[in-house]
Write a protein that holds these residues in place. Structure first.
Motif, PDB file in Angstrom:
ATOM      1  N   GLU A   1       0.849  -1.184   0.000  1.00 57.28           N
ATOM      2  CA  GLU A   1       0.000   0.000   0.000  1.00 57.28           C
ATOM      3  C   GLU A   1       0.888   1.239   0.000  1.00 57.28           C
ATOM      4  O   GLU A   1       2.057   1.182   0.367  1.00 57.28           O
ATOM      5  CB  GLU A   1      -0.925  -0.009   1.217  1.00 57.28           C
ATOM      6  CG  GLU A   1      -1.897  -1.171   1.263  1.00 57.28           C
ATOM      7  CD  GLU A   1      -2.901  -1.128   0.112  1.00 57.28           C
ATOM      8  OE1 GLU A   1      -3.159  -0.008  -0.409  1.00 57.28           O
ATOM      9  OE2 GLU A   1      -3.420  -2.195  -0.262  1.00 57.28           O
ATOM     10  N   PHE A   2       0.302   2.382  -0.398  1.00 59.41           N
ATOM     11  CA  PHE A   2       1.148   3.559  -0.633  1.00 59.41           C
ATOM     12  C   PHE A   2       1.873   3.998   0.634  1.00 59.41           C
ATOM     13  O   PHE A   2       3.039   4.409   0.574  1.00 59.41           O
ATOM     14  CB  PHE A   2       0.292   4.716  -1.159  1.00 59.41           C
ATOM     15  CG  PHE A   2       1.112   5.911  -1.552  1.00 59.41           C
ATOM     16  CD1 PHE A   2       1.815   5.926  -2.741  1.00 59.41           C
ATOM     17  CD2 PHE A   2       1.190   7.009  -0.706  1.00 59.41           C
ATOM     18  CE1 PHE A   2       2.591   7.021  -3.092  1.00 59.41           C
ATOM     19  CE2 PHE A   2       1.964   8.104  -1.054  1.00 59.41           C
ATOM     20  CZ  PHE A   2       2.662   8.119  -2.251  1.00 59.41           C
ATOM     21  N   ALA A   3       1.226   3.917   1.804  1.00 58.43           N
ATOM     22  CA  ALA A   3       1.890   4.344   3.042  1.00 58.43           C
ATOM     23  C   ALA A   3       3.111   3.480   3.322  1.00 58.43           C
ATOM     24  O   ALA A   3       4.197   3.997   3.639  1.00 58.43           O
ATOM     25  CB  ALA A   3       0.904   4.278   4.205  1.00 58.43           C
ATOM     26  N   ALA A   4       2.964   2.155   3.206  1.00 54.24           N
ATOM     27  CA  ALA A   4       4.104   1.260   3.432  1.00 54.24           C
ATOM     28  C   ALA A   4       5.168   1.456   2.371  1.00 54.24           C
ATOM     29  O   ALA A   4       6.373   1.408   2.650  1.00 54.24           O
ATOM     30  CB  ALA A   4       3.624  -0.193   3.443  1.00 54.24           C
ATOM     31  N   ALA A   5       4.731   1.693   1.116  1.00 54.80           N
ATOM     32  CA  ALA A   5       5.701   1.912   0.042  1.00 54.80           C
ATOM     33  C   ALA A   5       6.499   3.196   0.274  1.00 54.80           C
ATOM     34  O   ALA A   5       7.717   3.247   0.063  1.00 54.80           O
ATOM     35  CB  ALA A   5       4.964   1.982  -1.294  1.00 54.80           C
ATOM     36  N   ALA A   6       5.818   4.270   0.733  1.00 59.95           N
ATOM     37  CA  ALA A   6       6.519   5.527   1.023  1.00 59.95           C
ATOM     38  C   ALA A   6       7.513   5.353   2.157  1.00 59.95           C
ATOM     39  O   ALA A   6       8.629   5.889   2.118  1.00 59.95           O
ATOM     40  CB  ALA A   6       5.491   6.616   1.351  1.00 59.95           C
ATOM     41  N   ALA A   7       7.123   4.596   3.182  1.00 56.60           N
ATOM     42  CA  ALA A   7       8.057   4.329   4.287  1.00 56.60           C
ATOM     43  C   ALA A   7       9.272   3.547   3.801  1.00 56.60           C
ATOM     44  O   ALA A   7      10.413   3.825   4.210  1.00 56.60           O
ATOM     45  CB  ALA A   7       7.332   3.558   5.392  1.00 56.60           C
ATOM     46  N   GLY A   8       9.037   2.595   2.908  1.00 59.25           N
ATOM     47  CA  GLY A   8      10.158   1.828   2.359  1.00 59.25           C
ATOM     48  C   GLY A   8      11.093   2.702   1.537  1.00 59.25           C
ATOM     49  O   GLY A   8      12.328   2.555   1.607  1.00 59.25           O
ATOM     50  N   LEU A   9      10.514   3.613   0.747  1.00 62.03           N
ATOM     51  CA  LEU A   9      11.355   4.524  -0.040  1.00 62.03           C
ATOM     52  C   LEU A   9      12.209   5.400   0.866  1.00 62.03           C
ATOM     53  O   LEU A   9      13.426   5.571   0.638  1.00 62.03           O
ATOM     54  CB  LEU A   9      10.466   5.395  -0.925  1.00 62.03           C
ATOM     55  CG  LEU A   9      11.184   6.502  -1.715  1.00 62.03           C
ATOM     56  CD1 LEU A   9      12.171   5.912  -2.709  1.00 62.03           C
ATOM     57  CD2 LEU A   9      10.165   7.403  -2.420  1.00 62.03           C
ATOM     58  N   LEU A  10      11.607   5.963   1.899  1.00 64.06           N
ATOM     59  CA  LEU A  10      12.352   6.821   2.821  1.00 64.06           C
ATOM     60  C   LEU A  10      13.469   6.045   3.518  1.00 64.06           C
ATOM     61  O   LEU A  10      14.614   6.531   3.627  1.00 64.06           O
ATOM     62  CB  LEU A  10      11.385   7.406   3.857  1.00 64.06           C
ATOM     63  CG  LEU A  10      12.001   8.342   4.907  1.00 64.06           C
ATOM     64  CD1 LEU A  10      12.649   9.553   4.227  1.00 64.06           C
ATOM     65  CD2 LEU A  10      10.953   8.787   5.924  1.00 64.06           C
ATOM     66  N   LEU A  11      13.163   4.839   3.951  1.00 67.79           N
ATOM     67  CA  LEU A  11      14.175   4.013   4.603  1.00 67.79           C
ATOM     68  C   LEU A  11      15.321   3.685   3.651  1.00 67.79           C
ATOM     69  O   LEU A  11      16.509   3.759   4.009  1.00 67.79           O
ATOM     70  CB  LEU A  11      13.533   2.728   5.131  1.00 67.79           C
ATOM     71  CG  LEU A  11      14.463   1.749   5.841  1.00 67.79           C
ATOM     72  CD1 LEU A  11      15.071   2.379   7.081  1.00 67.79           C
ATOM     73  CD2 LEU A  11      13.700   0.468   6.201  1.00 67.79           C
ATOM     74  N   GLY A  12      14.962   3.338   2.410  1.00 64.30           N
ATOM     75  CA  GLY A  12      16.000   3.026   1.432  1.00 64.30           C
ATOM     76  C   GLY A  12      16.899   4.208   1.143  1.00 64.30           C
ATOM     77  O   GLY A  12      18.133   4.062   1.045  1.00 64.30           O
ATOM     78  N   LEU A  13      16.311   5.384   1.017  1.00 60.95           N
ATOM     79  CA  LEU A  13      17.120   6.581   0.751  1.00 60.95           C
ATOM     80  C   LEU A  13      18.046   6.888   1.919  1.00 60.95           C
ATOM     81  O   LEU A  13      19.221   7.249   1.729  1.00 60.95           O
ATOM     82  CB  LEU A  13      16.191   7.772   0.482  1.00 60.95           C
ATOM     83  CG  LEU A  13      15.413   7.737  -0.837  1.00 60.95           C
ATOM     84  CD1 LEU A  13      14.451   8.910  -0.920  1.00 60.95           C
ATOM     85  CD2 LEU A  13      16.372   7.747  -2.034  1.00 60.95           C
ATOM     86  N   LEU A  14      17.563   6.728   3.144  1.00 60.02           N
ATOM     87  CA  LEU A  14      18.398   6.997   4.315  1.00 60.02           C
ATOM     88  C   LEU A  14      19.590   6.038   4.378  1.00 60.02           C
ATOM     89  O   LEU A  14      20.730   6.451   4.657  1.00 60.02           O
ATOM     90  CB  LEU A  14      17.563   6.872   5.594  1.00 60.02           C
ATOM     91  CG  LEU A  14      16.517   7.977   5.819  1.00 60.02           C
ATOM     92  CD1 LEU A  14      15.684   7.669   7.054  1.00 60.02           C
ATOM     93  CD2 LEU A  14      17.200   9.330   5.950  1.00 60.02           C
ATOM     94  N   VAL A  15      19.355   4.761   4.112  1.00 55.44           N
ATOM     95  CA  VAL A  15      20.449   3.777   4.161  1.00 55.44           C
ATOM     96  C   VAL A  15      21.472   4.060   3.074  1.00 55.44           C
ATOM     97  O   VAL A  15      22.688   4.025   3.301  1.00 55.44           O
ATOM     98  CB  VAL A  15      19.886   2.353   4.044  1.00 55.44           C
ATOM     99  CG1 VAL A  15      21.019   1.341   3.882  1.00 55.44           C
ATOM    100  CG2 VAL A  15      19.046   2.011   5.261  1.00 55.44           C
ATOM    101  N   VAL A  16      20.997   4.353   1.850  1.00 51.13           N
ATOM    102  CA  VAL A  16      21.919   4.624   0.745  1.00 51.13           C
ATOM    103  C   VAL A  16      22.753   5.870   1.034  1.00 51.13           C
ATOM    104  O   VAL A  16      23.982   5.899   0.821  1.00 51.13           O
ATOM    105  CB  VAL A  16      21.134   4.775  -0.573  1.00 51.13           C
ATOM    106  CG1 VAL A  16      22.029   5.344  -1.668  1.00 51.13           C
ATOM    107  CG2 VAL A  16      20.575   3.430  -0.999  1.00 51.13           C
TER     108      VAL A  16
END
Length: 395
Positions: free
Chosen positions: A116-131
């Protein structure tokens, strides 16, 4: 305890095997195996100079996580990013292997496509922070940050767009299925209404014709010895009534199964009520007709329903009222058409009983055109009445 443990083991085994029965689950299992095998080949070929064990465990863990990318996409992304951090802390460069980069791309795409979009947005933010953290730890430049963000955001955005198209296609299919179901329901309703209409027509034709023939044949049998001429006339009426019933029956069957070159006959209307009354009189019954008010053109369906109601009412008089006389009144009012059929039969047990399908058919015919049918014993004198009222446009 042993039995419970065995049952728990079988349950877990069943759930585990059931999870990989679908085609998509088998595809993910194959994908994880291919990526893991490719990562091990890279390590054997020398892509990683040091900490090969850590690199091997990391790439195999990422590949194993990809197996669950559709069912738990956010968990898979977290696992892949966590393994990236572990191998980075252990001294394995983040860009040392193409297989680990492929795992990150696939995990980012899966979060966008299967969350769902909320979980997908959280995943994007987490991925950007790790990278960003990994690039900062390696001392990368501005271009490295842009490339890292593209590595995460590109597949994530692709997954979101794919998900939207899939959802839109599913909604379109659901709407198409709903439209098809509605059309099928309307077709079934139309077929049911047509069957009911034909059943009413058959009932009116067969019931009226046969009852008239029975009455005429009975009269002929009684007159055969003492008045042969009248008996012969009654039998002629039997023949005429039978032919008319056959003509109407052929017309109804022609509607059900039309053929090329078949002759078409118009349905009877209110104008034929006079002929109906004459036929009753010819069979020896006392029936009178009254037409009141200014006659006007009626819709053919309404005129047919009015005729059939008169026909069915006279049939009921013949069946239930014996030799009683009947009176038919057709009254044209400014905003309504009223039809009344009354008889003067003495009350009897059979008369007050439910007339059955005939009365129900009359009511159905009237309701088709916004009308109503009343029936019951007369209050002014002995007898029975049937009264139908159809609303008309006022002129």
């Amino acid at each position: 305890m042993t039995v419970r443990t065995a049952r728990w083991g079988r349950s877990v085994s069943t759930r585990w095997s059931a999870g990989f029965r679908s085609e998509s689950a088998r595809e993910d299992l194959l994908l994880g195996g291919v990526v893991g095998f490719a990562g091990l080949l890279e390590i054997v070929a020398g892509a990683v100079d040091q900490h090969r064990l850590v690199a091997s465990v990391s790439v195999m863990g990422m590949a194993a996580a990809l197996v669950f990318r559709r069912r738990h996409p956010l968990v898979v992304l977290v696992a892949v990013l966590l393994l990236f951090l572990i191998q980075s802390v252990a001294g394995v460069p983040a860009n040392a292997q193409l297989a680990t980069l492929a795992c990150a791309l696939i995990a980012a795409y899966s979060v966008g496509a299967h969350s769902e979009f909320a979980a997908a947005a959280a995943g994007l933010l987490l991925g950007l922070l790790v990278v960003v953290g990994l690039i900062y730890a390696d001392g990368g430049g501005p271009s490295d940050y842009g490339f890292g963000a593209l590595v995460v955001a590109g597949p994530w955005l692709t997954g979101v767009l794919v998900r939207r198209r899939v959802v839109a296609a599913a909604d379109s299919d659901a709407k198409a299925a709903a439209v098809a179901a509605s059309a099928q329901e309307r077709a079934l309703k139309a077929a049911e209404d047509e069957r009911a209409r034909i059943a009413r027509e058959l009932h009116d034709v067969v019931s009226h014709g046969l009852s008239a023939m029975v009455v005429q044949a009975t009269a002929a049998a009684e007159l055969l010895d003492r008045d042969p001429e009248r008996a012969r006339a009654a039998m002629h009426e039997v023949q005429r009534t039978g032919r008319e019933a056959m003509v109407e029956m052929k017309h109804l069957l022609g509607v059900l199964r039309p053929s090329e070159g078949q002759a078409r006959h118009p349905q009877p209307t209110l104008d034929e009520v006079a002929e109906l009354v004459r036929a009753e009189q010819a069979s020896g019954r006392t029936v009178s007709l009254e037409i009141a008010g200014g006659r006007r053109e009626l819709p053919r369906g309404l005129a047919l329903s009015a005729y059939r109601i008169v026909q069915e009412a006279l049939t009921n008089v013949r069946k239930h009222a014996g030799d009683a006389s009947a009176h038919v009144c057709v009254r044209f009012e400014p905003a309504a058409l009223q039809i009344e059929v009354i008889d003067d039969a003495e009350p009897s047990g059979s008369k007050v009983a439910d007339p059955g399908y005939g009365l129900a058919g009359m009511r159905e015919r009237a309701q088709l055109y916004g009308g109503r049918v009343e029936a019951g014993p007369r209050t002014d004198r002995p007898g029975w009445y049937v009264r139908a009222t159809f609303p008309l446009e006022q002129k």
